[in-house]
Design a protein around this motif. Sequence first.
Motif, PDB file in Angstrom:
ATOM      1  N   ALA A 192       5.944  13.450 -12.039  1.00 18.26           N
ATOM      2  CA  ALA A 192       6.623  13.291 -13.323  1.00 18.26           C
ATOM      3  C   ALA A 192       5.714  13.694 -14.483  1.00 18.26           C
ATOM      4  O   ALA A 192       6.152  14.383 -15.415  1.00 18.26           O
ATOM      5  N   LEU A 193       4.460  13.275 -14.447  1.00 14.51           N
ATOM      6  CA  LEU A 193       3.542  13.623 -15.536  1.00 14.51           C
ATOM      7  C   LEU A 193       3.226  15.112 -15.550  1.00 14.51           C
ATOM      8  O   LEU A 193       3.060  15.705 -16.617  1.00 14.51           O
ATOM      9  N   PHE A 220       4.456   5.436  -5.495  1.00  8.62           N
ATOM     10  CA  PHE A 220       4.475   5.399  -6.959  1.00  8.62           C
ATOM     11  C   PHE A 220       3.477   6.401  -7.530  1.00  8.62           C
ATOM     12  O   PHE A 220       3.776   7.106  -8.502  1.00  8.62           O
ATOM     13  N   SER A 221       2.301   6.487  -6.937  1.00 10.06           N
ATOM     14  CA  SER A 221       1.275   7.401  -7.421  1.00 10.06           C
ATOM     15  C   SER A 221       1.734   8.851  -7.326  1.00 10.06           C
ATOM     16  O   SER A 221       1.547   9.634  -8.263  1.00 10.06           O
ATOM     17  N   VAL A 222       2.352   9.212  -6.205  1.00  6.81           N
ATOM     18  CA  VAL A 222       2.823  10.584  -6.026  1.00  6.81           C
ATOM     19  C   VAL A 222       3.938  10.896  -7.015  1.00  6.81           C
ATOM     20  O   VAL A 222       3.938  11.949  -7.668  1.00  6.81           O
ATOM     21  N   LEU A 223       4.898   9.978  -7.154  1.00  4.04           N
ATOM     22  CA  LEU A 223       6.016  10.211  -8.080  1.00  4.04           C
ATOM     23  C   LEU A 223       5.547  10.277  -9.531  1.00  4.04           C
ATOM     24  O   LEU A 223       6.018  11.120 -10.301  1.00  4.04           O
ATOM     25  N   CYS A 276       0.839  -1.207   0.000  1.00  2.00           N
ATOM     26  CA  CYS A 276       0.000   0.000   0.000  1.00  2.00           C
ATOM     27  C   CYS A 276       0.871   1.254   0.000  1.00  2.00           C
ATOM     28  O   CYS A 276       0.631   2.188  -0.765  1.00  2.00           O
ATOM     29  N   LEU A 277       1.887   1.285   0.857  1.00  2.00           N
ATOM     30  CA  LEU A 277       2.778   2.441   0.906  1.00  2.00           C
ATOM     31  C   LEU A 277       3.541   2.623  -0.400  1.00  2.00           C
ATOM     32  O   LEU A 277       3.716   3.747  -0.874  1.00  2.00           O
ATOM     33  N   LEU A 278       3.976   1.517  -0.996  1.00  2.00           N
ATOM     34  CA  LEU A 278       4.697   1.608  -2.272  1.00  2.00           C
ATOM     35  C   LEU A 278       3.791   2.125  -3.379  1.00  2.00           C
ATOM     36  O   LEU A 278       4.222   2.902  -4.231  1.00  2.00           O
TER      37      LEU A 278
END
Length: 67
Positions: free
Chosen positions: A58-59, A51-54, A45-47
């Motif tokens: 980036a987008l 990933f979602s924030v990064l 869940c934390l990963l």
Amino acid sequence: MGFPPAHLRLALAAPRTPCPPRTRTRTVMRIGNTEIRPLGGGLGCLLMILFSVLASIALTVLLNLLL
């Protein structure tokens, strides 16, 4: 002697019922014929949040560079 302390009063007032034994249940969400199961527990869940924030950052940067 007076009244017993509050925590002792609560313990004496309501006897506790034993908890049912813990069974490991799988959380499954079904959409139509597709079954979705969470993987990785807390770490997964934390990963996924990381990933979602990064990916969002980036987008956003990529979109700003293109415009």
